[in-house]
Scaffold this motif. Structure first.
Motif, PDB file in Angstrom:
ATOM      1  N   LEU A 148       0.786  -1.223   0.000  1.00 54.87           N
ATOM      2  CA  LEU A 148       0.000   0.000   0.000  1.00 54.87           C
ATOM      3  C   LEU A 148       0.829   1.289   0.000  1.00 54.87           C
ATOM      4  O   LEU A 148       0.466   2.239  -0.713  1.00 54.87           O
ATOM      5  N   ALA A 165      -7.891   1.508  -0.086  1.00 53.07           N
ATOM      6  CA  ALA A 165      -7.485   0.691  -1.233  1.00 53.07           C
ATOM      7  C   ALA A 165      -8.449  -0.470  -1.429  1.00 53.07           C
ATOM      8  O   ALA A 165      -8.868  -1.104  -0.459  1.00 53.07           O
ATOM      9  N   ILE A 173      -3.553  -4.799  -5.283  1.00 54.44           N
ATOM     10  CA  ILE A 173      -4.249  -3.526  -5.147  1.00 54.44           C
ATOM     11  C   ILE A 173      -4.741  -3.058  -6.508  1.00 54.44           C
ATOM     12  O   ILE A 173      -3.959  -2.944  -7.458  1.00 54.44           O
ATOM     13  N   VAL A 176      -6.891   2.979  -5.493  1.00 46.72           N
ATOM     14  CA  VAL A 176      -6.626   3.681  -4.234  1.00 46.72           C
ATOM     15  C   VAL A 176      -7.098   5.128  -4.361  1.00 46.72           C
ATOM     16  O   VAL A 176      -6.950   5.750  -5.419  1.00 46.72           O
TER      17      VAL A 176
END
Length: 260
Positions: A148, A165, A173, A176
């Motif tokens: 992240l 996220a 991911i 975001v």
């Protein structure tokens, strides 16, 4: 390079040995954002004026002013000369009843999911339980949490922004959004997912924040089956998650987590 949502500032850095030096660094932008929906002043929130169309859509969904992104027609953001932003939102006419019931002008620190609510019964109102179930191994959560920081340009530049996220079940991911407010970051993410036609039920959400019950409510309303937060959860957050079928993980690190 400049980062959206940040502004340069001249500061003085002081050291324990008595030295001081001028330094230029980025500060996260925090501004009042007046939300006007169908011509009605609904709320004034403190937030970062970036990704405001995503914010507007996510806010309307989290507030349950609309049941579907199809009821969201448009959003226009304008800087106000005196300071702050005006966010004008247009919803379909048939979505106007909840708006009229709860319309008012409110100054708050962030979108907390309680706008227009006037009683304790309404705060703790029962919500539809999350129908989706998702098998997410701990390794996927560790992968997402570790990755992240690489997806947080505003956070890296200012050290003062929250991130939300959306991740696939294997921990990749996908999307975001960032904001000075944790609630706003989540609303922006939910709005961005809705605009891209991505269902929150197909993955999980990671928040760089303390887990309060308002964030749990937003995740439940969105139908997300798993919420992960970097900081600890409150008692009510844990209770609300259990009551509505939301799996809740907190104090998540790259190698450990707590399951409520």
């Amino acid at each position: 390079m400049p980062v959206e949502g940040a502004a340069p500032a001249r500061l003085t850095e002081r050291f324990a040995d008595g030295r001081a030096a001028p330094v230029e660094r980025a500060l996260v932008i925090e501004a009042p954002i007046a939300i006007e929906i169908n011509g009605i002043g609904y709320a004034v929130m403190m937030g970062t004026p970036a990704d405001l169309t995503d914010y507007a859509l996510g806010f309307c969904l989290s507030e349950q002013l609309i049941a579907s992104p199809a009821d969201f027609l448009s959003a226009e953001a304008h800087a106000v000369p005196a300071g702050g932003w005006m966010l004008r939102v247009q919803l379909a006419a048939e979505a106007g009843a909840p708006l009229l019931d709860r319309a008012r002008l409110r100054l708050a620190e962030g979108s907390c999911g309680l706008c227009g609510i006037e009683s304790l019964e309404q705060v703790l109102r029962p919500l539809r339980s999350v129908p989706a179930r998702l098998d997410v191994p701990d390794a996927a959560v560790f992968r997402a949490v570790a990755a992240l920081p690489d997806y947080q340009p505003l956070g890296r530049a200012t050290r003062a922004a929250h991130a939300a996220a959306f991740c696939t079940p294997d921990g990749a991911i996908v999307l975001v959004r960032e904001d000075v407010g944790r609630h706003n970051a989540l609303d922006k993410l939910l709005g961005a997912l809705a605009r891209e036609g991505q269902s929150p039920a197909t993955g999980f959400i990671v928040l760089t924040a303390r887990c309060s019950f308002e964030l749990v409510q937003k995740a439940v309303i969105a139908g997300c089956p798993l919420l992960v937060t970097i900081s600890a959860a409150s008692t009510l957050a844990v209770e609300q998650a259990a009551a509505h079928g939301l799996r809740l993980l907190s104090l998540a690190r790259a190698d450990s987590l707590l399951e409520s």
